[in-house]
Design a protein around this motif. Sequence first.
Motif, mmCIF file in Angstrom:
data_model
loop_
_atom_site.group_PDB
_atom_site.id
_atom_site.type_symbol
_atom_site.label_atom_id
_atom_site.label_comp_id
_atom_site.label_asym_id
_atom_site.label_seq_id
_atom_site.Cartn_x
_atom_site.Cartn_y
_atom_site.Cartn_z
ATOM 1 N N SER A 71 40.415 28.630 1.247
ATOM 2 C CA SER A 71 41.637 28.632 1.904
ATOM 3 C C SER A 71 42.053 27.115 2.402
ATOM 4 C CB SER A 71 41.841 29.527 3.308
ATOM 5 O OG SER A 71 40.657 29.007 4.008
ATOM 6 N N ILE A 74 44.581 24.232 0.817
ATOM 7 C CA ILE A 74 45.926 23.971 1.121
ATOM 8 C C ILE A 74 46.486 23.019 1.920
ATOM 9 C CG2 ILE A 74 45.728 25.741 3.292
ATOM 10 C CD1 ILE A 74 48.659 26.772 2.153
ATOM 11 N N SER A 88 43.451 24.865 -5.630
ATOM 12 C CA SER A 88 44.871 24.751 -4.832
ATOM 13 C C SER A 88 45.795 23.986 -5.573
ATOM 14 C CB SER A 88 44.531 24.237 -3.598
ATOM 15 O OG SER A 88 43.640 25.173 -2.793
ATOM 16 N N THR A 91 49.286 25.152 -5.400
ATOM 17 C CA THR A 91 50.114 25.193 -4.077
ATOM 18 C C THR A 91 50.645 24.036 -3.879
ATOM 19 O OG1 THR A 91 47.801 26.439 -3.313
ATOM 20 C CG2 THR A 91 49.240 25.534 -1.731
ATOM 21 N N GLY A 111 50.490 29.834 3.541
ATOM 22 C CA GLY A 111 49.210 29.892 2.879
ATOM 23 C C GLY A 111 48.191 30.267 3.462
ATOM 24 N N SER A 115 46.223 33.781 2.117
ATOM 25 C CA SER A 115 44.930 33.897 1.944
ATOM 26 C C SER A 115 44.290 34.831 2.480
ATOM 27 C CB SER A 115 44.308 32.252 2.417
ATOM 28 O OG SER A 115 44.917 31.241 1.862
ATOM 29 N N ASN A 277 44.700 30.645 -10.232
ATOM 30 C CA ASN A 277 45.984 29.910 -9.495
ATOM 31 C C ASN A 277 47.030 29.701 -10.553
ATOM 32 O OD1 ASN A 277 46.329 26.831 -8.022
ATOM 33 N ND2 ASN A 277 45.961 28.525 -7.034
ATOM 34 N N GLU A 306 47.944 30.932 -3.243
ATOM 35 C CA GLU A 306 46.965 31.154 -2.278
ATOM 36 C C GLU A 306 46.404 32.597 -1.985
ATOM 37 O OE1 GLU A 306 45.227 28.775 -0.147
ATOM 38 O OE2 GLU A 306 46.313 27.473 -1.593
#
Length: 504
Positions: A71, A74, A88, A91, A111, A115, A277, A306
């Motif tokens: 996480s 982000i 990520s 993201t 995010g 997550s 992702n 996420e």
Amino acid sequence: MADFFLQALSEVGSPSVMGLIAIGVLFGIIGGSIPGFTVTMAILVVFPFTFAMDPISGVSLMVGVFVGGYSGGIVSGVMLGIPGTPSSITTVYDGYPMAQKGEPGRALGLGAAASFLGTLISVAVLVFFGPLIASFSMNFRPWEITALIIFALTLVAGLSSGAMLKGLLAAALGLLITTVGYDRNSNLRFDFDLPMLGGGFEILPVMIGIFAFSQLMGNLEKLRDGKGGDKNVDIRVTIPYRQILKDMSGQKINTIRSSLIGSLVGALPGTGGTVANFISYDQAKKFSRNPERFGTGIPDGIVASEASNNAVAGGAFVPTLALGIPGDLPMAIMMGVLILHGITPGPLMFEQNPVLVGAIYASLVFGAVVMVICQIFLVRWFAKISLIPQQILVPVVLMLCAIGSYALNNNLFDVWVLFAFGVFGYLLWKAEVPLTPLILGVVLGSNLERQLFRALELDSSWMTFLTRPLSALFLVLAVISVIFSLYQNRKIQRKHHEAQGDGA
């Protein structure tokens, strides 16, 4: 089964273990927030601290780092436009534009919420499908396990960014490293008359050297070449809670779909958060009514990215616990923690260590709760962490890595092993040889050798691998994996040549 879960909850719910989970989550978020540090490096730095812990405490700490790390990427993605972790990358596509519009708090809040939900959904997948896979794999004998490991290594090598032959070479080098020292019959191999090589190489210094050292040296090289300069960024962040609740209420299908994709991809050996992702972002775009808005700063892209990369956490535990095959590189390290404590992941783990399995489930849930709380209330400080210069970061991390390697056996030789394999890994990185297959080869090599010789002791005929249906299936899949990778490489090279021809 309920009794085991209650016992696991009581173990994980103790103040000491909860404190370790919170520390792990915080360190994971910090590691993920720093561009180039990655989840894997955060886990490698924490790994040595688990030596003196009991299995539940050690695994809970690592799970916390795992959840927080996925996480944390982000933060730098939104604030700097630089993904903190490879998982990520997508993201950044919508998180950074949203921050540029003056809404960094909204992007970070979305995010964190995605997550959290992705982790919870992945835990449900682990709870329901982990035992099913374990019960099915109870039928696995040495032939099936050998073929499965071979398939896992070819799959990882085949996903090595278009460098399939280099990936296979790296996996073979990893297997070769595990042959140093005594074999099953107490014969010395590749010791070069050096007594310290008699016991072989410890996994931890090798992994830290190959991956962390080479990664840090690569970061310094990019900095020297002027590719890693700091950016001026506004780090004044406030979370618009009401807006995030409104955004998430319209993202139900996107969240569930992306979480399931992450769980499924995480369960495949050698894939992990980066693959999940891109797949989930692509699917969110295809199912969207306004696909042209992706990349302009919309909630859909952030949630898809996420939710999927955090859902990898639960999915990756499925093959690791049920089959003893790491789903990705962080899982290979997690498997090393279990082995360090005398626990062998595999089908029997659900029967022999049900409390530990339950503790992993509980740690994932508690870790997700701690993660979302930390992300919401401490986000402005995490934004500052993302600006730490590499000149300060690299020496500190290298020092921690060296201390961790020394603490393994209180042996200076392990520190030299770390730096030797660090130089080796850096040279491979310079030659664009993928390092993931090499590390997985190191992790799986001993088990592959053990299972292969056990199979040949039970039946000396190599044809048994082809006459047993499951082992034959895995070997066929391994061949298909290599052929498909060769086809993909040819396709990529053809497109590259065509692009060069058009440019000319």
